[in-house]
Design a protein around this motif. Structure first.
Motif: not given
Length: 223
Positions: A149-174
Motif C-alpha cells: 500500500v503506497p503511504l506517504r510518510p505522515k500516513e505511515f507514521t499515523l498508522l504505525a502509532f494507532l496500531t500500537t494502541r489497538l482498541d484504546e480511545l486516544i485523544t486528538r491531542e495525544t
C-alpha cells in the motif's frame, strides 16, 4: 535547496525570493499555474492558491499526481475547509498569509525532515500482522492482502502509532503530540484528513472509529 515559488503577485514573490536567498535557497519564480507545471522539478514547492490561470488546488493535485515533491501551500485563504482540501490533495503543510520568512523557513525545514528522516539501523525485526494488514516498521512499508500500500510518510507514521494502541480511545491531542512535530501550527483538522485517507487506502482492514469530541479508536477488522 531549489525552491519553486508559485506566486502571481510580483511584489510578494520578490520579497519571498529575497528572504529565502538570504537563507541560502535557490528560488525559481513561476507567476502562473502553467509556469509551475512546466518548470523543472524542484526540491520543494511553495504554492499560492489564487493564480490567474489555474486554481492552485488543481496545480497541487497535478503536482502530487506526477510525483512526491514536497508542497507547502502559501495562501491568504485561511478557512479550515481550504486547509483540509489542500492537505487531502497532497500538500505537506499550509501557511497562511501574511507570514514571516523565519516561520516559512521553519515550515520548509520541518517538511524536509519529515520527508527525509534519519535512516533506521538495519534490523531483522519481523513485520507485525493485523489481520489482512502487515506493517514492517523498520522498512516503513505496509502490505494489504500481500500487495504493498503506497503511504506517504505522515500516513505511515499515523498508522504505525494507532496500531500500537489497538482498541484504546486516544485523544486528538495525544495523536497530534505523538505523530506531528512541534513545527505544526495548524488545527487538528489535518488529523481528520489523514485518517480519511488511511480509511480509503486500507479498505476496511483496520477500523479507525471517530469518537466525537474526544479522538479515535482503532481495531482490526474481524477481531
Amino acid at each position: 535547496m531549489h525552491v519553486l515559488l508559485v506566486e502571481d503577485d510580483q511584489d510578494t514573490a520578490d520579497a519571498v525570493r529575497r528572504g529565502l536567498a538570504r537563507q541560502g535557497y535557490h528560488v525559481t519564480w513561476a507567476p502562473t499555474g502553467h509556469a509551475a507545471l512546466t518548470a523543472a522539478e524542484p526540491d520543494i514547492v511553495l504554492l499560492d492558491l489564487g493564480l490567474p490561470d489555474i486554481d492552485g488546488l488543481d496545480v497541487c493535485q497535478e503536482l502530487r499526481a506526477r510525483g512526491d515533491v514536497p508542497i507547502v501551500i502559501v495562501s491568504g485563504r485561511d478557512t479550515e475547509t481550504e486547509k483540509v482540501v489542500g492537505l487531502e490533495l497532497g500538500a505537506d503543510d499550509y501557511v497562511v498569509k501574511p507570514f514571516r520568512i523565519r516561520e516559512l523557513v521553519a515550515r520548509m525545514r520541518a517538511v524536509h525532515r519529515r520527508r527525509h528522516p534519519p535512516h533506521p539501523p538495519r534490523t531483522t525485526t519481523a513485520p507485525d500482522t493485523y489481520g489482512r494488514l502487515t506493517i514492517h516498521r523498520p522498512a516503513r512499508r505496509v502490505h494489504l492482502d500481500g500487495t504493498e500500500v503506497p503511504l506517504r510518510p505522515k500516513e505511515f507514521t499515523l498508522l504505525a502509532f494507532l496500531t500500537t494502541r489497538l482498541d484504546e480511545l486516544i485523544t486528538r491531542e495525544t495523536i497530534m503530540s505523538e505523530v506531528w512535530d512541534s513545527n505544526w501550527y495548524g488545527s487538528t483538522r489535518t488529523l481528520d484528513a489523514h485518517v480519511s485517507v488511511l480509511r480509503r487506502k486500507l479498505d476496511g482492514a483496520v477500523r479507525i472509529e471517530s469518537v466525537r469530541g474526544v479522538g479515535f479508536r482503532t481495531s482490526v477488522a474481524g477481531s
